[in-house]
Design an enzyme around this catalytic site. Structure first.
Site, PDB file in Angstrom:
ATOM      1  N   SER A  61       0.810  -1.221   0.000  1.00  0.00           N
ATOM      2  CA  SER A  61       0.000   0.000   0.000  1.00  0.00           C
ATOM      3  C   SER A  61       0.842   1.268   0.000  1.00  0.00           C
ATOM      4  O   SER A  61       1.751   1.414   0.828  1.00  0.00           O
ATOM      5  CB  SER A  61      -0.875  -0.024   1.265  1.00  0.00           C
ATOM      6  OG  SER A  61      -1.271   1.274   1.632  1.00  0.00           O
ATOM      7  N   GLY A  62       0.503   2.185  -0.885  1.00  0.00           N
ATOM      8  CA  GLY A  62       1.189   3.477  -0.893  1.00  0.00           C
ATOM      9  C   GLY A  62       0.955   4.232   0.402  1.00  0.00           C
ATOM     10  O   GLY A  62       1.892   4.792   0.993  1.00  0.00           O
ATOM     11  N   LEU A  63      -0.289   4.222   0.857  1.00  0.00           N
ATOM     12  CA  LEU A  63      -0.609   4.924   2.107  1.00  0.00           C
ATOM     13  C   LEU A  63       0.162   4.317   3.274  1.00  0.00           C
ATOM     14  O   LEU A  63       0.789   5.039   4.068  1.00  0.00           O
ATOM     15  CB  LEU A  63      -2.126   4.846   2.371  1.00  0.00           C
ATOM     16  CG  LEU A  63      -2.570   5.333   3.746  1.00  0.00           C
ATOM     17  CD1 LEU A  63      -2.255   6.805   3.955  1.00  0.00           C
ATOM     18  CD2 LEU A  63      -4.076   5.091   3.945  1.00  0.00           C
ATOM     19  N   ASP A  73       0.952  10.321   2.031  1.00  0.00           N
ATOM     20  CA  ASP A  73       0.629   9.576   0.808  1.00  0.00           C
ATOM     21  C   ASP A  73       0.386  10.574  -0.329  1.00  0.00           C
ATOM     22  O   ASP A  73      -0.708  10.706  -0.852  1.00  0.00           O
ATOM     23  CB  ASP A  73      -0.618   8.713   1.071  1.00  0.00           C
ATOM     24  CG  ASP A  73      -0.954   7.791  -0.096  1.00  0.00           C
ATOM     25  OD1 ASP A  73      -0.078   7.559  -0.944  1.00  0.00           O
ATOM     26  OD2 ASP A  73      -2.108   7.317  -0.152  1.00  0.00           O
ATOM     27  N   ASP A 100       1.132  -0.969  -5.148  1.00  0.00           N
ATOM     28  CA  ASP A 100       0.415   0.275  -5.391  1.00  0.00           C
ATOM     29  C   ASP A 100       1.371   1.229  -6.126  1.00  0.00           C
ATOM     30  O   ASP A 100       2.303   1.761  -5.524  1.00  0.00           O
ATOM     31  CB  ASP A 100      -0.008   0.857  -4.035  1.00  0.00           C
ATOM     32  CG  ASP A 100      -0.852   2.106  -4.166  1.00  0.00           C
ATOM     33  OD1 ASP A 100      -1.037   2.595  -5.298  1.00  0.00           O
ATOM     34  OD2 ASP A 100      -1.324   2.595  -3.123  1.00  0.00           O
ATOM     35  N   ASP A 102       0.607   4.073  -7.467  1.00  0.00           N
ATOM     36  CA  ASP A 102       0.085   5.446  -7.521  1.00  0.00           C
ATOM     37  C   ASP A 102      -0.202   5.826  -8.985  1.00  0.00           C
ATOM     38  O   ASP A 102      -0.707   5.020  -9.742  1.00  0.00           O
ATOM     39  CB  ASP A 102       1.062   6.419  -6.842  1.00  0.00           C
ATOM     40  CG  ASP A 102       1.107   6.198  -5.328  1.00  0.00           C
ATOM     41  OD1 ASP A 102       0.139   5.619  -4.792  1.00  0.00           O
ATOM     42  OD2 ASP A 102       2.087   6.590  -4.691  1.00  0.00           O
ATOM     43  N   GLU A 129      -3.017   4.289 -11.057  1.00  0.00           N
ATOM     44  CA  GLU A 129      -4.265   5.055 -11.000  1.00  0.00           C
ATOM     45  C   GLU A 129      -4.203   6.283 -11.894  1.00  0.00           C
ATOM     46  O   GLU A 129      -3.123   6.847 -12.123  1.00  0.00           O
ATOM     47  CB  GLU A 129      -4.584   5.439  -9.546  1.00  0.00           C
ATOM     48  CG  GLU A 129      -3.615   6.415  -8.916  1.00  0.00           C
ATOM     49  CD  GLU A 129      -3.729   6.467  -7.392  1.00  0.00           C
ATOM     50  OE1 GLU A 129      -3.643   5.400  -6.741  1.00  0.00           O
ATOM     51  OE2 GLU A 129      -3.888   7.571  -6.846  1.00  0.00           O
ATOM     52  N   LYS A 135       0.171  12.419  -6.658  1.00  0.00           N
ATOM     53  CA  LYS A 135      -1.214  12.089  -6.315  1.00  0.00           C
ATOM     54  C   LYS A 135      -1.452  12.365  -4.820  1.00  0.00           C
ATOM     55  O   LYS A 135      -0.506  12.416  -4.026  1.00  0.00           O
ATOM     56  CB  LYS A 135      -1.553  10.638  -6.644  1.00  0.00           C
ATOM     57  CG  LYS A 135      -0.705   9.520  -6.065  1.00  0.00           C
ATOM     58  CD  LYS A 135      -0.663   9.325  -4.555  1.00  0.00           C
ATOM     59  CE  LYS A 135      -1.967   9.021  -3.871  1.00  0.00           C
ATOM     60  NZ  LYS A 135      -2.364   7.624  -3.964  1.00  0.00           N
ATOM     61  N   ASN A 137      -3.818  10.985  -1.477  1.00  0.00           N
ATOM     62  CA  ASN A 137      -4.646   9.856  -1.038  1.00  0.00           C
ATOM     63  C   ASN A 137      -6.115  10.149  -1.316  1.00  0.00           C
ATOM     64  O   ASN A 137      -6.593  11.268  -1.113  1.00  0.00           O
ATOM     65  CB  ASN A 137      -4.423   9.607   0.463  1.00  0.00           C
ATOM     66  CG  ASN A 137      -5.237   8.415   0.944  1.00  0.00           C
ATOM     67  OD1 ASN A 137      -6.377   8.564   1.371  1.00  0.00           O
ATOM     68  ND2 ASN A 137      -4.666   7.244   0.850  1.00  0.00           N
ATOM     69  N   SER A 138      -6.827   9.136  -1.758  1.00  0.00           N
ATOM     70  CA  SER A 138      -8.213   9.294  -2.224  1.00  0.00           C
ATOM     71  C   SER A 138      -9.165   9.825  -1.156  1.00  0.00           C
ATOM     72  O   SER A 138     -10.234  10.338  -1.492  1.00  0.00           O
ATOM     73  CB  SER A 138      -8.738   7.940  -2.708  1.00  0.00           C
ATOM     74  OG  SER A 138      -7.867   7.385  -3.643  1.00  0.00           O
ATOM     75  N   ARG A 173      -6.462   1.466 -12.336  1.00  0.00           N
ATOM     76  CA  ARG A 173      -7.388   1.957 -11.298  1.00  0.00           C
ATOM     77  C   ARG A 173      -7.963   3.289 -11.727  1.00  0.00           C
ATOM     78  O   ARG A 173      -7.206   4.221 -12.005  1.00  0.00           O
ATOM     79  CB  ARG A 173      -6.605   2.093  -9.993  1.00  0.00           C
ATOM     80  CG  ARG A 173      -7.245   2.965  -8.927  1.00  0.00           C
ATOM     81  CD  ARG A 173      -6.441   2.813  -7.651  1.00  0.00           C
ATOM     82  NE  ARG A 173      -6.731   3.816  -6.665  1.00  0.00           N
ATOM     83  CZ  ARG A 173      -6.193   3.840  -5.438  1.00  0.00           C
ATOM     84  NH1 ARG A 173      -5.344   2.901  -5.067  1.00  0.00           N
ATOM     85  NH2 ARG A 173      -6.489   4.795  -4.582  1.00  0.00           N
ATOM     86  N   HIS A 204     -12.527   2.416  -7.558  1.00  0.00           N
ATOM     87  CA  HIS A 204     -12.420   2.911  -6.182  1.00  0.00           C
ATOM     88  C   HIS A 204     -13.581   3.842  -5.880  1.00  0.00           C
ATOM     89  O   HIS A 204     -14.037   4.589  -6.752  1.00  0.00           O
ATOM     90  CB  HIS A 204     -11.089   3.649  -5.993  1.00  0.00           C
ATOM     91  CG  HIS A 204     -10.583   3.625  -4.576  1.00  0.00           C
ATOM     92  ND1 HIS A 204     -11.028   2.750  -3.629  1.00  0.00           N
ATOM     93  CD2 HIS A 204      -9.649   4.396  -3.949  1.00  0.00           C
ATOM     94  CE1 HIS A 204     -10.404   2.955  -2.487  1.00  0.00           C
ATOM     95  NE2 HIS A 204      -9.558   3.960  -2.654  1.00  0.00           N
TER      96      HIS A 204
END
Ligand code: SPV
Ligand code: MG
Length: 313
Positions: A61-63, A73, A100, A102, A129, A135, A137-138, A173, A204
């Site tokens: 996971s990037g986060l 992130d 991930d 990103d 993504e 980027k 975090n979403s 993504r 997502h």
């Protein structure tokens, strides 16, 4: 006269069977009608624990990896720093690792260099993504700028062109629903990414309920396997709904990191407040740590390599 006493099999006999490596296993997992799960990991230890507890795939996971580095992130870590962690995770485990990626760390060229290197350090797949670089975090803020679809398709083509193992997977993504551009755009983009060569689509959503995921999956059908990360809607959605929607893979995206975060914080507070460690009940015994990291193997290895080792007596 032979100068070697080693009894190795010939080089060809030691080649792993085609498709038996991590990319091949992950590709079969993606294609399987069974719902699969990938557990987040952010270092060698969390990767080992997830594998030991039975997870058959990991999410780098990037986060979580950023957080474990003390970074945000937001592409604060360089991609080579990130892949160093992935390499440690790969060294510590044997299950497939989904990285991930990103937004690909820059343009198509950065993306394909990252993609190629992820394969080299032992990953099974990379998720890319369709946001701009850097980027965010979403789940942070409301402004999530999407990259033009054509630019993202070029990244997909460049990455797929650079892989060595044909089984290595690219998961495209789309952040369309995160950016708020609507379901139509999400489906259109996913279709363009499929045509550009993606092996799976990661849809997502940041809603607290799974209605967007259900709607997307119904419209998408079986065009390519679907991957989701139910970070915000898992609490309201029984996992069986994902099965009924035909989802291929659920990523539990940040749960080891958040478990560690809470446990470390609580432990620090208790030790600070009591100036004692005697009452701590949730600590892992050191024997568990030594078992997981297979300290016994050192002794066994010594006995293999030293003929005068006591175990050989
Ligand atoms: C991550 O784990 O870095 C992800 C998934 O991208 S999420 O944080 O749920 O958006
Ligand atoms: Mg991420």
């Amino acid at each position: 006269m032979s100068i070697s006493t080693r009894t190795e099999s010939p080089e060809s006999a030691r080649q792993p069977e085609a498709g038996s490596g991590r990319p091949g296993r992950f590709r079969r997992m993606l294609a399987s009608p069974e719902l699969s799960f990938a557990m987040e990991a952010h270092d060698g230890l969390s990767a080992r624990i997830a594998q030991a507890e039975g997870f058959r795939a990991l999410w780098a996971s990037g986060l979580s990896i950023s957080t474990a580095m003390g970074l945000r992130d937001n592409n604060e870590a360089s991609w080579s720093q990130f892949l160093q962690v992935v390499e440690l995770m790969a060294d510590a485990t044997s299950v497939p690792i989904v990285v991930d990626g990103d937004s690909g760390h820059g343009n198509f060229n950065s993306a394909r260099r990252f993609f190629r290197k992820a394969e080299q350090v032992g990953a099974a797949a990379v998720s890319l993504e369709d946001k701009i670089f850097p980027k965010m975090n979403s789940f942070v803020g409301t402004e999530h700028e999407l990259a033009p679809a054509e630019e993202f398709c070029a990244k997909i083509r460049a990455c797929k062109d650079s892989q060595q193992d044909p089984e290595f997977c690219l998961i495209a993504r789309t952040e369309s629903l995160i950016a708020g551009v609507g379901m139509r755009e999400a489906i259109d983009r996913a279709e363009q990414y499929r045509l550009a060569g993606a092996d799976a689509i990661f849809i997502h959503s940041k809603k607290q309920v799974s209605d967007e995921i259900v709607e997307f999956s119904q419209e998408w059908g079986e065009r390519l396997p679907l991957v989701i990360a139910p970070t915000t809607y898992a609490a309201t959605t029984p996992t069986d709904i994902f099965r009924r929607c035909g989802i291929s893979t659920v990523i539990w995206a940040n749960h080891s990191m958040r478990a560690a975060f809470a446990a470390i914080r609580q432990t620090c507070r208790e030790i600070r407040d009591t100036e004692s460690v005697s009452h701590l009940e949730t600590l892992a015994p050191l024997s568990n740590v030594f078992d997981l990291l297979d300290y016994d193997e050192l002794e066994r290895a010594e006995s293999r390599f030293f003929t005068d080792h006591p175990m050989n007596g």
